[in-house]
Write an enzyme that holds these catalytic residues in place. Sequence first.
Site, mmCIF file in Angstrom:
data_model
loop_
_atom_site.group_PDB
_atom_site.id
_atom_site.type_symbol
_atom_site.label_atom_id
_atom_site.label_comp_id
_atom_site.label_asym_id
_atom_site.label_seq_id
_atom_site.Cartn_x
_atom_site.Cartn_y
_atom_site.Cartn_z
ATOM 1 N N TYR A 15 -11.531 -8.075 3.740
ATOM 2 C CA TYR A 15 -10.147 -7.685 3.462
ATOM 3 C C TYR A 15 -9.235 -8.489 4.372
ATOM 4 O O TYR A 15 -8.992 -8.132 5.524
ATOM 5 C CB TYR A 15 -9.961 -6.186 3.717
ATOM 6 C CG TYR A 15 -8.619 -5.643 3.249
ATOM 7 C CD1 TYR A 15 -8.493 -5.062 1.989
ATOM 8 C CD2 TYR A 15 -7.487 -5.712 4.054
ATOM 9 C CE1 TYR A 15 -7.273 -4.560 1.553
ATOM 10 C CE2 TYR A 15 -6.271 -5.223 3.623
ATOM 11 C CZ TYR A 15 -6.165 -4.643 2.379
ATOM 12 O OH TYR A 15 -4.952 -4.160 1.942
ATOM 13 N N ASP A 68 1.216 -0.247 8.148
ATOM 14 C CA ASP A 68 2.590 -0.724 8.157
ATOM 15 C C ASP A 68 3.271 -0.387 6.835
ATOM 16 O O ASP A 68 2.628 -0.006 5.857
ATOM 17 C CB ASP A 68 2.662 -2.228 8.429
ATOM 18 C CG ASP A 68 1.937 -3.046 7.359
ATOM 19 O OD1 ASP A 68 1.347 -2.441 6.449
ATOM 20 O OD2 ASP A 68 1.961 -4.281 7.450
ATOM 21 N N SER A 89 0.819 -1.214 0.000
ATOM 22 C CA SER A 89 0.000 0.000 0.000
ATOM 23 C C SER A 89 0.854 1.266 0.000
ATOM 24 O O SER A 89 0.470 2.274 -0.613
ATOM 25 C CB SER A 89 -0.936 0.001 1.213
ATOM 26 O OG SER A 89 -0.198 0.005 2.422
ATOM 27 N N ASP A 117 5.684 -2.043 3.996
ATOM 28 C CA ASP A 117 6.306 -3.239 3.426
ATOM 29 C C ASP A 117 7.572 -2.811 2.706
ATOM 30 O O ASP A 117 7.529 -1.971 1.799
ATOM 31 C CB ASP A 117 5.355 -3.922 2.448
ATOM 32 C CG ASP A 117 4.090 -4.419 3.123
ATOM 33 O OD1 ASP A 117 4.205 -5.135 4.129
ATOM 34 O OD2 ASP A 117 2.993 -4.071 2.651
ATOM 35 N N LYS A 176 -10.579 -0.371 -0.797
ATOM 36 C CA LYS A 176 -9.922 -1.023 0.344
ATOM 37 C C LYS A 176 -10.673 -0.714 1.634
ATOM 38 O O LYS A 176 -10.891 -1.593 2.470
ATOM 39 C CB LYS A 176 -8.471 -0.545 0.469
ATOM 40 C CG LYS A 176 -7.499 -1.210 -0.484
ATOM 41 C CD LYS A 176 -6.076 -0.776 -0.203
ATOM 42 C CE LYS A 176 -5.644 -1.117 1.204
ATOM 43 N NZ LYS A 176 -4.224 -0.779 1.453
ATOM 44 N N ASP A 232 7.383 -4.446 7.876
ATOM 45 C CA ASP A 232 7.572 -5.823 7.406
ATOM 46 C C ASP A 232 8.740 -5.796 6.433
ATOM 47 O O ASP A 232 8.615 -5.299 5.312
ATOM 48 C CB ASP A 232 6.321 -6.348 6.708
ATOM 49 C CG ASP A 232 5.219 -6.712 7.676
ATOM 50 O OD1 ASP A 232 5.443 -6.606 8.894
ATOM 51 O OD2 ASP A 232 4.125 -7.084 7.223
#
Length: 683
Positions: free
Chosen positions: A240, A115, A104, A117, A231, A170
């Site tokens: 989701y 978060d 995202s 990524d 989303k 992450d």
Amino acid sequence: MAGSFVAVRGKPRSSPKRSGGGGADPPLSLAMPTVADLHKTAELEKFLVEAGLYEGEEESAKREEVLREIDQIVKEWVKKVTIQKGYSEQMVKEANAVLFTFGSYRLGVHGPGADIDALCIGPSYVKREEEFFVTLYGALSEMEEVTELQPVPDAHVPVMKFKFRGLPIDLLYASVSLPVIPPDFDISQGSVLCDVDEATVRSLNGCRVADQILRLVPNAEIFRKTLRCLKYWAQRRGVYSNVTGLLGGVSWALLVARVCQLYPNAVPSMLVSRFFRVFTQWQWPNPVMLCAIENDDNLGFAVWDPRKNPRDRSHVMPIITPAYPCMNSSYNVSTSTLRVIMEQFQFGNKICQEIELNKASWSSLFEPFQFFEAYTRYLVVDIVADDDDDLRLWKGWIESRLRQLTLKIERDTKGMLQCHPNPCEYADPSIQCAHCAFYMGLSRKEGMKIRGQKFDIRGTVDEFMHEIGMYTQWKSGMDLAVTHVCKKEIPLYVFEQGCQKTRPPTPICAEQQDQSDKNDSEVCTTTASLVGQLKRKYHSVGGADVDSFKSVRRASVSPACEEASIQLHDDANFGLTNCSTSPHGSEGSTVSGNSCAAVGTIGLVDETSLPGCLMPNVENDPIRTILEQAPSESVVEKDERKLEGIESLASSNCTEFMEVAEVVTGTILTENGDIRLSGHEVI
């Protein structure tokens, strides 16, 4: 820093020519937005801003700063590893790592608290197992800025999870076949996949897919606004979640991107409406693809292809990633969860029709799904541990296996009992220990009219518990209980926390802690640790206990037990199983093992008696033209009068790959026989 980090945030390149599969199909409409469409788009964007979906400048600046710090950390780490391995001074000087983002954040649709990524790419001699999960882990564990550090080396995509100055990260790692990583490293080139293992390919593909999506949509900014909207809708409607067998972020991005391709001149309000109109009519399991599936015989990685791969033929909702090697991003979806998703698509389509006719507002579309009103029976998966760190590990393992419980129930009931996993987690504020719970709604397959139908899933739950007990990092204090409850037995704190609860759980104020005790009733005798830690209390029906636990400790299955039945409803029976010994009973266990109760025979009321708004009616007839669902010609532009093209569009998406699988009018011939696609059901 400039090379990798700037590249991550750079503008997408011009879109390559799309061919084959989904990308070669002409748009369904080239219509430009009307004044009314622009007005509705402005209303939608205002709603999303007021809903708090955009982060402020301060938090955005913090993200940038955190990424710069992590980038510097991994660069220094690679240099230290280079020194430790005895390389020359020149190699140490040139040693480098680059940091890319994906998900995202890369797509530009992240919200407050989301978060990040990130992918670290390092040289060939810096390995994932020996260095990333050992030396980098050690370095991060000593930093004050890093909290909740959790390595997950055995995951499908190995990852290091942690918080850096409060921001959840992450972090993946990929070691590519280069001795030196250039500052301007181009991750889009196929050569980065040379001489790497499949785990590395999966790690690299997160970034490669995100970049390809942005290149393949007609307008990246309109795509972002539409994706942010959908989303949020998916989260509000409880669909989701990739890990529980619903749709994850990548799948939602691909679906939205496909609609953007079909309506290249549309604005977000139009695209949201067209999204539901298209996918309520889509003939699953025909795949959704943004471009032709690419094969590379030189690299030799398997791509999604039901002609060659029998497992691919079993996918019920294939949504194919555009970067080589192309994969199905929605392989977790099962028959049950496909039904749930399609019901919500029907809901979205109905509300959007009303919005187009000025009979509803955007807020109606985002009404949260009333999960605890939609079913009469639920499975509860309670999870406990000694502390929050252990709970995070234990919960992650169990949550990753919940999809298997859904599949096992479908298998053992021949698809007659369907499960709806709730992606939210809940915690009883009156319990002080580290714990949480997941809920799964149970319903009879649509069309069944047998009242009092019984489903015995004791063996199914035993098998699930046995697999959970295989957890190699199990510690004393980690325990699990699977419970069957009626709707009236759902505790109050679940409704207070609602479906909007996010993870990790936020603290519950003290005033709420006594709410669940209002429904106290007699508590059945169960494993001592669960009585002391969970304190789950439900109403009793007919003077009998209805709480039923099956706890697990390591790998073990409940022993043979004596069955007793309890009448819970005029047309529903639930059999309890009383166990005389603990099903785990390992040495050093804190569990006394007095008794336990296993999930038994489940009886369901006729779900069709529920209010229509809670049980959307998805027709079982073959796909029809979208005009049958369209509100009126005055609302839909003229060149959308005949949208039968979606039927042929869906079919054309799979023709190239399904011919050998003998696909004819939505029927796939598998090794086990025919899978008949009819509406939202796969039988």
